[in-house]
Design a protein around this motif. Sequence first.
Motif, PDB file in Angstrom:
ATOM      1  N   MET A   1       0.869  -1.247   0.068  1.00 58.60           N
ATOM      2  CA  MET A   1       0.063   0.000  -0.022  1.00 58.60           C
ATOM      3  C   MET A   1       0.835   1.303  -0.046  1.00 58.60           C
ATOM      4  N   PRO A   2       0.721   2.193  -0.880  1.00 60.67           N
ATOM      5  CA  PRO A   2       1.708   3.330  -1.063  1.00 60.67           C
ATOM      6  C   PRO A   2       1.203   4.159   0.229  1.00 60.67           C
ATOM      7  N   ILE A   3       2.212   5.073   0.800  1.00 63.71           N
ATOM      8  CA  ILE A   3       1.945   5.791   1.657  1.00 63.71           C
ATOM      9  C   ILE A   3       1.447   7.317   1.042  1.00 63.71           C
ATOM     10  N   SER A   4       0.654   7.628   1.671  1.00 55.69           N
ATOM     11  CA  SER A   4       0.100   9.118   1.292  1.00 55.69           C
ATOM     12  C   SER A   4       0.581  10.195   2.391  1.00 55.69           C
ATOM     13  N   PRO A   5       1.504  11.137   2.080  1.00 54.21           N
ATOM     14  CA  PRO A   5       2.149  12.006   2.968  1.00 54.21           C
ATOM     15  C   PRO A   5       1.247  13.016   3.440  1.00 54.21           C
ATOM     16  N   SER A   6       0.483  13.321   2.570  1.00 57.86           N
ATOM     17  CA  SER A   6      -0.634  14.451   2.604  1.00 57.86           C
ATOM     18  C   SER A   6      -1.570  14.422   3.155  1.00 57.86           C
ATOM     19  N   SER A   7      -2.245  13.015   3.539  1.00 56.41           N
ATOM     20  CA  SER A   7      -3.537  12.766   4.051  1.00 56.41           C
ATOM     21  C   SER A   7      -3.848  13.153   5.372  1.00 56.41           C
ATOM     22  N   SER A   8      -2.904  13.111   6.252  1.00 58.06           N
ATOM     23  CA  SER A   8      -3.103  13.780   7.537  1.00 58.06           C
ATOM     24  C   SER A   8      -3.475  15.290   7.407  1.00 58.06           C
ATOM     25  N   ALA A   9      -2.680  15.910   6.783  1.00 59.85           N
ATOM     26  CA  ALA A   9      -2.807  17.273   6.668  1.00 59.85           C
ATOM     27  C   ALA A   9      -4.544  17.610   5.811  1.00 59.85           C
ATOM     28  N   ALA A  12      -6.974  16.817   8.549  1.00 56.11           N
ATOM     29  CA  ALA A  12      -7.116  18.106   9.439  1.00 56.11           C
ATOM     30  C   ALA A  12      -7.828  19.107   9.014  1.00 56.11           C
ATOM     31  N   ARG A  13      -7.720  19.447   7.664  1.00 51.03           N
ATOM     32  CA  ARG A  13      -8.404  20.478   7.233  1.00 51.03           C
ATOM     33  C   ARG A  13      -9.852  20.395   6.971  1.00 51.03           C
ATOM     34  N   LYS A  14     -10.101  18.976   6.570  1.00 55.31           N
ATOM     35  CA  LYS A  14     -11.496  18.402   6.471  1.00 55.31           C
ATOM     36  C   LYS A  14     -12.275  18.717   7.959  1.00 55.31           C
ATOM     37  N   ASN A  15     -11.473  18.432   8.857  1.00 49.52           N
ATOM     38  CA  ASN A  15     -12.154  18.232  10.187  1.00 49.52           C
ATOM     39  C   ASN A  15     -12.517  19.972  10.557  1.00 49.52           C
ATOM     40  N   GLU A  49     -16.062  25.376   3.671  1.00 48.49           N
ATOM     41  CA  GLU A  49     -16.652  24.203   3.990  1.00 48.49           C
ATOM     42  C   GLU A  49     -16.373  22.768   3.352  1.00 48.49           C
ATOM     43  N   ASN A  50     -15.736  22.735   1.993  1.00 49.56           N
ATOM     44  CA  ASN A  50     -15.231  21.890   1.207  1.00 49.56           C
ATOM     45  C   ASN A  50     -13.999  21.575   1.517  1.00 49.56           C
ATOM     46  N   ALA A  51     -13.102  22.448   2.534  1.00 50.57           N
ATOM     47  CA  ALA A  51     -11.820  22.308   2.646  1.00 50.57           C
ATOM     48  C   ALA A  51     -10.885  22.281   1.480  1.00 50.57           C
ATOM     49  N   LYS A  52     -11.455  23.499   0.576  1.00 53.32           N
ATOM     50  CA  LYS A  52     -10.777  23.852  -0.521  1.00 53.32           C
ATOM     51  C   LYS A  52      -9.858  25.027  -0.291  1.00 53.32           C
ATOM     52  N   THR A  53     -10.344  26.034   0.466  1.00 54.28           N
ATOM     53  CA  THR A  53      -9.696  27.079   0.989  1.00 54.28           C
ATOM     54  C   THR A  53      -9.615  27.197   2.312  1.00 54.28           C
ATOM     55  N   PRO A  54      -8.419  27.401   3.036  1.00 56.21           N
ATOM     56  CA  PRO A  54      -8.215  27.497   4.548  1.00 56.21           C
ATOM     57  C   PRO A  54      -8.540  28.719   4.737  1.00 56.21           C
ATOM     58  N   ARG A  81      -4.826  26.380  12.351  1.00 60.22           N
ATOM     59  CA  ARG A  81      -3.338  26.762  12.557  1.00 60.22           C
ATOM     60  C   ARG A  81      -2.528  25.246  12.443  1.00 60.22           C
ATOM     61  N   ASP A  82      -3.116  24.157  13.074  1.00 61.33           N
ATOM     62  CA  ASP A  82      -2.230  22.895  13.361  1.00 61.33           C
ATOM     63  C   ASP A  82      -2.618  22.400  12.046  1.00 61.33           C
ATOM     64  N   ALA A  83      -3.641  22.305  11.517  1.00 62.72           N
ATOM     65  CA  ALA A  83      -3.794  21.637  10.186  1.00 62.72           C
ATOM     66  C   ALA A  83      -2.966  22.088   9.107  1.00 62.72           C
ATOM     67  N   GLU A  84      -2.743  23.670   9.019  1.00 63.21           N
ATOM     68  CA  GLU A  84      -2.074  24.029   8.131  1.00 63.21           C
ATOM     69  C   GLU A  84      -0.516  23.936   8.331  1.00 63.21           C
TER      70      GLU A  84
END
Length: 283
Positions: A1-9, A12-15, A49-54, A81-84
Amino acid sequence: MPISPSSSAQEARKNVASRLRELRKEAGLTVVELAGRCGWHHAKTSRIENAKTPPSPMDIRRWCSACRAENRADDLIAASRDAESMYMEWQRQVRQGLRQLQDSYVKLYRSTHLFRVYSPTLVPGLLQTEGYAQAVLSTNAQLLDVPNDAEQAAAARLERSQIIHEPGRRFVMLIEEAVLYYQLGDGDAMAAQLGYLLTAGALPAVSLGIIPRATPARALWPQELFHVYDDSLVSVELLSAQVNITQPSEVELYLKAFERLRGMAVYGADARALILQAIEALQ
């Protein structure tokens, strides 16, 4: 399974976006109504709301005020701020030069007891000599088109690296054998770097493993350069950005990958032999 380095970020933005959407709905406002109260176009509300713009801190305060939930603003700003901070573009981090970036790691290093580093391309920063570090940092400055303070940044990196001589910490370093042959700087700088690896690899707190190029049936293909700080933070270095991962499931995935890579490495006399071969190839 490939590791996705940006999925955590992104998670967090989606949250943050989800929490803002919930506030709007709790207040009984439509997207258009909230936008009107905030003084911006309704498309901006949708993007947030769609996490397209922080959202900026001011955006969040206006949003909370529109929903009569001013007491929620500080927590949401902190979460945003934590997400960004999870996805940090190098261009933003080094606008004032590279020395400042080196100094920014000191607090993290001081609070870490177990360092794990895997590098397929470079000697890890903690094991770099001044000439090698200066060549790496100067190349980065040119690529990113920022002030080239590589000499000062390299000195700061070496000062920070003295932590490997302090008690109470362990350093597990893995590199691909190819790292020994990627010449950065002139021949003298590369020879000095390889010579230092012989010394650093013998330090009591340092475990230096080298994955041979001829490893048959690899348990895992070469990955991106990453650091693991204790068991709580993974920092992945991409060409354009640094990704900081704290989501436990992703941290665990990197730890699993690290162990597979570590199992393919050679150590001690076998590692020294590979380094000596690389030194001979310089001549």
